[in-house]
Scaffold this motif. Structure first.
Motif, short mmCIF file in Angstrom:
data_model
loop_
_atom_site.label_atom_id
_atom_site.label_comp_id
_atom_site.label_asym_id
_atom_site.label_seq_id
_atom_site.Cartn_x
_atom_site.Cartn_y
_atom_site.Cartn_z
N GLN A 258 0.83 -1.21 0.00
CA GLN A 258 0.00 0.00 0.00
C GLN A 258 0.87 1.27 0.00
OE1 GLN A 258 -3.35 0.08 2.80
NE2 GLN A 258 -3.10 -2.16 3.09
N ALA A 259 1.96 1.24 0.78
CA ALA A 259 2.85 2.41 0.83
C ALA A 259 3.50 2.66 -0.53
CB ALA A 259 3.91 2.20 1.91
N ASP A 260 3.92 1.58 -1.19
CA ASP A 260 4.52 1.73 -2.52
C ASP A 260 3.52 2.31 -3.51
OD1 ASP A 260 6.88 0.75 -1.58
OD2 ASP A 260 6.56 -1.30 -2.32
N SER A 261 2.27 1.83 -3.45
CA SER A 261 1.23 2.32 -4.35
C SER A 261 0.94 3.79 -4.12
CB SER A 261 -0.04 1.49 -4.18
OG SER A 261 -1.08 1.99 -4.99
N LEU A 262 0.86 4.16 -2.84
CA LEU A 262 0.61 5.57 -2.52
C LEU A 262 1.78 6.46 -2.95
CD1 LEU A 262 -1.12 5.22 0.96
CD2 LEU A 262 -2.14 6.16 -1.12
N THR A 263 3.01 5.94 -2.83
CA THR A 263 4.18 6.72 -3.28
C THR A 263 4.09 7.00 -4.78
OG1 THR A 263 5.58 5.80 -1.55
CG2 THR A 263 6.69 6.73 -3.50
N SER A 264 3.68 6.00 -5.57
CA SER A 264 3.51 6.20 -7.01
C SER A 264 2.42 7.22 -7.28
CB SER A 264 3.17 4.87 -7.69
OG SER A 264 4.20 3.94 -7.54
N ARG A 353 -6.25 15.90 -3.74
CA ARG A 353 -5.94 14.47 -3.78
C ARG A 353 -4.52 14.20 -3.27
NH1 ARG A 353 -7.15 13.31 -9.86
NH2 ARG A 353 -6.18 11.31 -9.33
N LEU A 354 -3.60 15.11 -3.59
CA LEU A 354 -2.21 14.94 -3.14
C LEU A 354 -2.13 15.01 -1.62
CD1 LEU A 354 0.81 14.69 -3.76
CD2 LEU A 354 0.89 17.18 -4.02
N THR A 355 -2.83 15.95 -1.02
CA THR A 355 -2.84 16.07 0.43
C THR A 355 -3.39 14.80 1.08
OG1 THR A 355 -3.11 18.47 0.27
CG2 THR A 355 -3.68 17.42 2.38
N SER A 356 -4.47 14.28 0.48
CA SER A 356 -5.08 13.06 1.03
C SER A 356 -4.13 11.87 0.92
CB SER A 356 -6.39 12.76 0.27
OG SER A 356 -6.93 11.52 0.69
N ALA A 357 -3.48 11.71 -0.24
CA ALA A 357 -2.55 10.59 -0.45
C ALA A 357 -1.38 10.67 0.51
CB ALA A 357 -2.08 10.57 -1.90
N ARG A 360 -2.50 9.58 3.97
CA ARG A 360 -2.69 8.13 4.07
C ARG A 360 -1.34 7.41 4.11
NH1 ARG A 360 -5.51 6.34 -0.62
NH2 ARG A 360 -5.44 8.43 -1.51
N ARG A 361 -0.37 7.88 3.23
CA ARG A 361 0.94 7.23 3.21
C ARG A 361 1.67 7.41 4.54
NH1 ARG A 361 5.90 8.79 -0.76
NH2 ARG A 361 5.87 10.59 0.64
N THR A 362 1.55 8.59 5.12
CA THR A 362 2.19 8.85 6.41
C THR A 362 1.64 7.92 7.48
OG1 THR A 362 2.54 11.16 5.82
CG2 THR A 362 2.63 10.61 8.16
N ALA A 363 0.33 7.73 7.45
CA ALA A 363 -0.29 6.84 8.45
C ALA A 363 0.21 5.40 8.29
CB ALA A 363 -1.81 6.90 8.31
N ILE A 364 0.30 4.94 7.02
CA ILE A 364 0.77 3.57 6.78
C ILE A 364 2.22 3.41 7.21
CG2 ILE A 364 1.33 1.93 4.94
CD1 ILE A 364 -1.20 2.87 3.49
N LEU A 365 3.08 4.42 6.91
CA LEU A 365 4.49 4.33 7.28
C LEU A 365 4.65 4.29 8.80
CD1 LEU A 365 6.14 6.74 4.67
CD2 LEU A 365 6.25 4.24 4.74
N ARG A 366 3.76 5.01 9.48
CA ARG A 366 3.83 4.94 10.96
C ARG A 366 3.53 3.53 11.44
NH1 ARG A 366 0.54 9.78 11.08
NH2 ARG A 366 1.80 11.63 11.38
N GLN A 367 2.53 2.87 10.79
CA GLN A 367 2.20 1.51 11.19
C GLN A 367 3.37 0.56 10.93
OE1 GLN A 367 -1.76 0.05 9.96
NE2 GLN A 367 -2.24 2.16 9.34
#
Length: 578
Positions: A258-264, A353-357, A360-367
């Protein structure tokens, strides 16, 4: 040919020259005491004045004359005519005055600016007309063939042990090039070989530095670099494999994917937002330009200026043009305005959309980082990047070393080809070289009863001219070797590369036995007064004590003296002490 040297001061008695023998003699009166000297009579300074008018640098000895406003005037034959050259000793000294006296007006007179030439231009003209230098050769004494350097072989104010040089410290490059030119050989070979030698010296210097204890560990050899590259490549590939196989042991929600997808997604949105901003900027600039170019100011001015000249129909047509122009602008402005609004709406959507992505990526990286494994993954990725960069750097170093080796090999091939070309030229020109050698042998033999040898061979610097005479360790013999070499060039060089005059200061005869001086001067007389050499000219400065006693009663020698400077003359030839 040199015709006269004079000055703008009455103290200096003009000296006229003719073809054949010309002597400037420092003499003593019958009443002279033993302490009266023939030295410091200005003989050498006369030659310096001639040289100065022919484009030399300002002689430091003339500084007092510059303060007093002196100028020297040299009359000479050039380009089938006679001209008078005046050069001031006062500043500025960068120009010469030129006066055409007789003969066909040469084309180069068109270069005159208010009857003067730049000294550099004057030197180029001497190169063209006296030495046959082509127009494209720059008269640069540090570059190829120089008229000033060639004149150094014709106006000898010093007597170096090596006659192929005009002064002892003259670089081999310069002496080789100019000697080859005067001998009719391929001087460009010496020029190019000298360039290659400079390159080789650079290679040697860098190789020496690379092998030193200071740089050997930095530069390295190709073998060392190849081994280091192999080790680095293996390490890089191993880390890349570890990164690809990296798996989170506790990742039920596939957080890494998910983090990789959000980075793209983040990268894509950033690119879209950037492009939207750029297009908005371009549209706004285009709209502003349209406003400036479609203003009514031009049409209004035109209507105001031409209202009396235009008919009613023409003014109506002009109004129609203005209305059409306004409609076109209005349409374009409306289109661009709508486009800008659409792009701004799109940009706002991208930014949302960029702010939202990003959130979400920050939250996943924290996990992910909560398990402490993210740092390990990032460390592997950084290691792979560093190892890959190191391999690329080693590739560039290896490529540079190989190109360096190829360049050296190509240089050696080029040098071999040039030497082969020089050898072929020398073989073809050997009859002419033999002609120079026979003349040199004849002159040495007439002086010492033994022959002298003049040989030419090819080495890494081009054509090497060697002159050998009997008992060459003697100072007098060394001077006569130079005398014979200069006279050889005078008689045997092609008239297209030698103006057929030769000037020797008395230093050429210092330490020479009186018998050899007598023989040398008689030999010159026979050569320059030969019916086939009527255009030859020899000018020499002498002290009367250097002149053989037999010459004092000789009519030919007396008629050759153009200026007799007595020890009783205050200030010598110049009439002033400086």
């Amino acid at each position: 040919m040199l015709i006269e040297i004079a000055a703008n001061k009455a103290e200096f008695e003009p000296i006229s020259f003719r073809s054949g023998m010309n002597v400037i003699l420092a003499d003593r009166t019958a009443e002279a005491s033993k302490t009266d000297s023939r030295n410091a009579r200005g003989k050498s300074s006369i030659l310096a004045a001639i040289n100065y008018c022919l484009g030399s640098n300002f002689p430091s000895e003339f500084e007092p004359l510059g303060t007093d406003g002196w100028a020297f005037v040299l009359t000479l034959g050039i380009d089938n005519g006679v001209v008078r050259i005046t050069r001031s000793c006062s500043t500025p000294r960068s120009r010469v005055s030129v006066e055409h006296l007789s003969g066909p007006a040469p084309a180069w007179l068109s270069l005159l600016e208010e009857s003067t030439l730049r000294v550099d231009t004057w030197k180029q003209i001497l190169g063209w007309k006296w030495f046959g230098l082509p127009d494209e050769i720059d008269d640069d004494e540090k570059a190829r063939v120089s008229s000033r350097t060639l004149l150094g072989y014709l106006i000898r104010r010093s007597a170096p042990d090596d006659p192929t040089k005009i002064f002892p410290q003259q670089p081999a490059r310069s002496s080789r090039i100019h000697t080859a030119y005067l001998l009719g050989l391929d001087w460009e070979v010496s020029h190019r070989l000298a360039d290659l030698k400079d390159e080789q010296q650079l290679y040697k210097a860098i190789d020496s530095a690379a092998a030193s204890k200071f740089l050997s560990g930095t530069v390295g050899s190709e073998d060392d670099l190849l081994m280091e590259r192999q080790e680095a490549a293996i390490a890089r590939d191993r880390v890349a494999e570890q990164t690809r196989e990296f798996v989170l042991l506790d990742d039920p929600n596939d957080l890494v994917s998910q983090a990789d997808s959000l980075t793209s997604e983040v990268n894509g949105l950033r690119n879209e937002a950037y492009m939207a901003r750029q297009i908005i900027t371009l549209h706004e600039a285009s709209l502003a330009d349209s406003e400036a170019t479609t203003s009514d100011e031009t049409l209004a001015l035109l209507r105001a200026e031409m209202i009396e000249a235009f008919t009613d129909g023409a003014r109506l047509r002009l109004d129609q043009v203005g209305e059409f122009h306004s409609r076109v602008y209005g349409n374009r402005a409306a289109y661009l305005g709508q486009e800008i609004e659409d792009l701004r709406a799109r940009l706002r959507d991208y930014e949302r959309r960029l702010t939202s992505a990003l959130e979400r990526r920050t939250a996943i990286l924290r996990q992910i980082n909560a398990g402490g494994v993210l740092d390990e993954l990032l460390a592997l990725q950084r290691s792979h990047i560093e190892l890959d960069a190191h391999v690329r750097d080693l590739d560039m170093q290896i490529d540079a070393l190989r190109r360096w080796d190829r360049a050296r090999e190509e240089l050696n091939v080029t040098k071999s080809a040039l030497r082969a070309r020089a050898s072929e030229t020398l073989t073809a020109e050997q009859p002419n070289v033999d002609r120079f050698a026979r003349r040199f042998d004849f002159l040495i033999r007439s002086l010492y009863g033994k022959g002298g040898a003049m040989t030419v061979r090819v080495d890494d610097d081009g054509y090497k001219v060697a002159l050998r005479v009997p008992a060459s360790a003697s100072t007098g013999v060394s001077k006569m070797k130079l005398f014979s070499y200069d006279l050889t060039l005078l008689t045997e060089s092609d008239s297209r590369v030698h103006p057929k005059f030769l000037v020797h200061d008395s230093v050429v005869f210092d330490g020479v036995d009186t018998v050899q001086v007598q023989t040398a001067l008689e030999t010159v007389r026979e050569i320059v007064q030969n019916q086939s050499n009527t255009d030859f000219q020899y000018i020499v400065t002498l002290n009367s004590n250097e002149v053989p006693a037999e010459f004092n009663e000789s009519p030919w020698f007396g008629s050759s003296v153009r200026r007799r400077i007595l020890e009783t003359e205050i200030g010598g030839a110049f009439g002033v002490v400086f």
